[in-house]
Design a protein around this motif. Structure first.
Motif, short mmCIF file in Angstrom:
data_model
loop_
_atom_site.label_atom_id
_atom_site.label_comp_id
_atom_site.label_asym_id
_atom_site.label_seq_id
_atom_site.Cartn_x
_atom_site.Cartn_y
_atom_site.Cartn_z
N UNK A 96 48.65 32.51 27.42
CA UNK A 96 49.07 31.14 27.14
C UNK A 96 50.26 30.72 28.00
N UNK A 97 51.25 31.60 28.13
CA UNK A 97 52.46 31.24 28.88
C UNK A 97 52.65 32.11 30.11
N UNK A 98 52.65 33.43 29.95
CA UNK A 98 52.79 34.31 31.11
C UNK A 98 52.15 35.65 30.82
N UNK A 99 51.86 36.38 31.89
CA UNK A 99 51.25 37.70 31.77
C UNK A 99 51.71 38.58 32.92
N UNK A 100 52.06 39.81 32.58
CA UNK A 100 52.43 40.80 33.59
C UNK A 100 51.32 41.83 33.68
N UNK A 101 50.86 42.07 34.89
CA UNK A 101 49.77 43.02 35.12
C UNK A 101 50.21 44.06 36.14
N UNK A 102 49.74 45.28 35.94
CA UNK A 102 50.08 46.38 36.84
C UNK A 102 48.91 47.35 36.86
N UNK A 103 48.55 47.84 38.04
CA UNK A 103 47.43 48.76 38.13
C UNK A 103 47.26 49.31 39.53
N UNK A 104 46.17 50.06 39.72
CA UNK A 104 45.89 50.72 40.99
C UNK A 104 44.58 50.18 41.56
N UNK A 105 44.55 50.04 42.89
CA UNK A 105 43.35 49.59 43.61
C UNK A 105 42.91 50.69 44.56
N UNK A 106 41.60 50.85 44.67
CA UNK A 106 41.04 51.85 45.59
C UNK A 106 41.11 51.34 47.03
N UNK A 107 41.49 52.24 47.95
CA UNK A 107 41.46 51.94 49.38
C UNK A 107 40.36 52.79 50.00
N UNK A 108 39.40 52.17 50.68
CA UNK A 108 38.33 52.96 51.31
C UNK A 108 38.90 53.97 52.31
N UNK A 109 38.22 55.08 52.45
CA UNK A 109 38.67 56.12 53.38
C UNK A 109 38.65 55.60 54.81
N UNK A 125 44.52 49.61 35.41
CA UNK A 125 45.52 48.56 35.26
C UNK A 125 45.91 48.39 33.80
N UNK A 126 47.25 48.26 33.59
CA UNK A 126 47.78 48.03 32.25
C UNK A 126 48.33 46.62 32.21
N UNK A 127 47.70 45.75 31.45
CA UNK A 127 48.11 44.35 31.38
C UNK A 127 48.75 44.08 30.04
N UNK A 128 49.79 43.24 30.05
CA UNK A 128 50.51 42.89 28.83
C UNK A 128 50.59 41.39 28.73
N UNK A 168 38.08 48.56 64.12
CA UNK A 168 37.60 47.19 63.99
C UNK A 168 38.36 46.49 62.86
N UNK A 169 38.57 45.18 63.03
CA UNK A 169 39.21 44.37 61.99
C UNK A 169 38.20 44.10 60.89
N UNK A 170 38.60 44.35 59.67
CA UNK A 170 37.69 44.15 58.53
C UNK A 170 38.45 43.46 57.41
N UNK A 171 37.68 42.80 56.53
CA UNK A 171 38.21 42.18 55.32
C UNK A 171 37.42 42.73 54.14
N UNK A 172 38.15 43.30 53.16
CA UNK A 172 37.51 43.96 52.04
C UNK A 172 38.05 43.41 50.72
N UNK A 173 37.18 43.38 49.72
CA UNK A 173 37.61 43.08 48.36
C UNK A 173 37.88 44.40 47.65
N UNK A 174 39.11 44.59 47.21
CA UNK A 174 39.52 45.85 46.60
C UNK A 174 39.17 45.86 45.12
N UNK A 175 38.71 47.02 44.67
CA UNK A 175 38.34 47.19 43.27
C UNK A 175 39.35 48.10 42.57
N UNK A 176 39.43 48.00 41.24
CA UNK A 176 40.35 48.88 40.51
C UNK A 176 39.98 50.34 40.71
N UNK A 177 41.01 51.19 40.74
CA UNK A 177 40.78 52.62 40.89
C UNK A 177 40.03 53.15 39.68
N UNK A 178 39.15 54.13 39.92
CA UNK A 178 38.30 54.64 38.84
C UNK A 178 39.02 55.64 37.95
N UNK A 179 40.10 56.28 38.45
CA UNK A 179 40.79 57.30 37.65
C UNK A 179 41.41 56.66 36.42
#
Length: 256
Positions: free
Chosen positions: A214-227, A191-194, A175-186
């Motif tokens: 104020x000017x820019x931000x770089x973000x990087x992290x992991x999101x959980x994907x449901x099984x 996510x490491x933001x600078x 089935x087609x679904x739409x999910x809001x992904x949350x940050x991985x718990x591990x």
């Protein structure tokens, strides 16, 4: 035989012994002269041989020194040629680096001009509009790695404060679904933001998806994907409070 018959006349009054003594002295004088001549010849010959030997010795030394000097000259000439070759290579390398640097500086100048042009086209918000400059996703097993670069068009009087929201579309159980992904718990996947321009200490009080810059931000992290969920696309929403400031969707390759 008398004196008249032999054709020789003896002076009157000359004793015979005295005549024989004169001849003896003559022969002795002749022998002395011959000995002196022989000695002079022997001395001259020995001197010539010594001079010839000395000449040969000096000639040999001269040839040896000349050969050594020639060898040293050849070695120095070879060293000089090597150094000149190295100088030419270094000069060529320096010119290539200078040309590359000038080209890079020119490209950087054009990129800055283009960025300034597009920044002027963006509509300014009350605190400066926010744009998504880069967004990338990479599946990592049961998680999804994201990399985001955010920038403000015109910085306002206060830092931008908001949060990121990741919405994925795909299929689960056919089935087609739409999910809001949350940050991985591990812990390793958080996510490491600078924020280059923000004050220090604020990041510790933020959630993994919170934004403040104020000017820019770089973000990087992991999101959980449901099984069992197969994501087809992911949309990043940048929210300020409940207001959507900017959004971008990235389609994921099939089968990932």
């Amino acid at each position: 035989m008398n004196h008249a018959q032999s054709g020789q006349e003896t002076p009157p009054g000359t004793p015979p012994g005295r005549r024989h003594g004169g001849w003896i002295w003559f022969w002795l004088l002749l022998a002395a002269l011959a000995g002196a001549a022989a000695g002079y010849w022997a001395a001259s010959t020995a001197g010539e041989e010594t001079a010839a030997a000395r000449y040969r010795q000096l000639k040999s030394q001269f040839e040896l020194v000349t050969a050594q000097n020639h060898h040293d000259y050849q070695a120095l000439q070879g060293r000089l040629d090597t150094l000149q070759g190295q100088m030419l290579v270094e000069e060529s390398t320096r010119k290539s680096l200078e040309a590359a640097l000038q080209s890079t500086q020119a490209e950087l100048g054009r990129a800055r001009d283009q960025l300034a042009f597009f920044d002027r086209l963006l509509p300014p918000g009350p605190n400066g509009s926010v744009s998504i400059r880069a967004l990338d996703f990479e599946p990592r097993g049961p998680t999804l790695l994201y990399k985001v670069l955010l920038m403000r068009n015109a910085p306002g009087t206060e830092p931008f404060a908001g949060r990121m929201q990741f919405v994925a579309k795909g299929s689960m159980g056919g089935k087609a679904v739409t999910l809001t992904l949350e940050p991985a718990a591990a812990p390793a996947a958080e996510e490491a933001a600078t924020d280059v321009s923000d004050a220090e200490g604020a990041a510790s009080e933020q959630t993994p998806l919170a934004l403040q810059f104020e000017q820019f931000q770089r973000s990087e992290g992991m999101l959980d994907l449901p099984e069992g969920f197969e994501a087809a696309s992911v949309t990043l929403n940048v929210l300020e409070g409940k207001t959507l400031r900017v959004s971008r969707t990235v389609n994921l390759p099939a089968g990932e």
